[in-house]
Design an enzyme around this catalytic site. Structure first.
Site, PDB file in Angstrom:
ATOM      1  N   ASP A   1      -4.277  -1.058  -3.312  1.00 53.41           N
ATOM      2  CA  ASP A   1      -3.929  -1.999  -4.376  1.00 53.41           C
ATOM      3  C   ASP A   1      -5.078  -2.052  -5.389  1.00 53.41           C
ATOM      4  O   ASP A   1      -6.086  -1.352  -5.225  1.00 53.41           O
ATOM      5  CB  ASP A   1      -3.607  -3.371  -3.772  1.00 53.41           C
ATOM      6  CG  ASP A   1      -4.790  -4.029  -3.069  1.00 53.41           C
ATOM      7  OD1 ASP A   1      -5.946  -3.588  -3.273  1.00 53.41           O
ATOM      8  OD2 ASP A   1      -4.562  -4.992  -2.320  1.00 53.41           O
TER       9      ASP A   1
ATOM     10  N   PRO B   1      16.050   2.265  13.878  1.00 51.24           N
ATOM     11  CA  PRO B   1      15.607   1.335  12.839  1.00 51.24           C
ATOM     12  C   PRO B   1      14.811   0.155  13.401  1.00 51.24           C
ATOM     13  O   PRO B   1      14.958  -0.227  14.560  1.00 51.24           O
ATOM     14  CB  PRO B   1      16.916   0.862  12.199  1.00 51.24           C
ATOM     15  CG  PRO B   1      17.957   1.108  13.233  1.00 51.24           C
ATOM     16  CD  PRO B   1      17.506   2.276  14.023  1.00 51.24           C
TER      17      PRO B   1
END
Length: 137
Positions: A16, A58
């Site tokens: 970031d 998943p």
């Protein structure tokens, strides 16, 4: 117990503006390491549908603890193992270290899933084959 170790270097795109790994990137790392663990056990993710009639595993639950930041250029090691198999779900543990420093821990609940018989756009849990449990255990 089968354990997979994966070493990688933190890339610029993982960070970031503060220069530390953006937290969702860790989840991508862990997803990749789960696939590497299955591959190490002889279960290449791309062949699961043909071999077992499942389309993947998943994520249905996630618990993550962040202990120390990782930055661009850091070399990190991720240790991945299955903690527990249930009928159609399983717990994966990931431990990410930067050198000797524990940086991130995660436990991820996944489901052994195939296409729903009546609604193919949906998924449903399937019983995890014993050969998978034995190979990973």
């Amino acid at each position: 117990m089968l354990i997979h170790h994966h070493t990688r270097e933190v890339e610029w795109g993982d960070c970031d503006p503060a220069g530390i790994v953006f937290h969702p990137r860790y989840l991508a790392y862990f997803d990749h390491c789960t696939n590497l663990l299955f591959t190490q056990a002889g279960f290449e993710p791309a062949t699961l549908q043909a071999r077992f009639g499942v389309i993947g595993y998943p994520v249905v639950g996630l618990r993550t603890r962040f202990h120390a930041p990782c930055c661009y250029g850091d070399k990190v090691c991720i240790e991945t193992r299955i903690l527990e198999f249930r009928n159609s779900s399983f717990e994966v543990q990931h431990v990410l270290k930067r050198g000797d420093t524990l940086a991130v821990e995660a436990e991820v609940t996944r489901v052994w899933a195939g296409r729903h018989a009546e609604e193919p756009r949906r998924m449903q849990g399937r019983t995890i084959p014993e050969e998978v449990k034995v190979a990973m255990g």
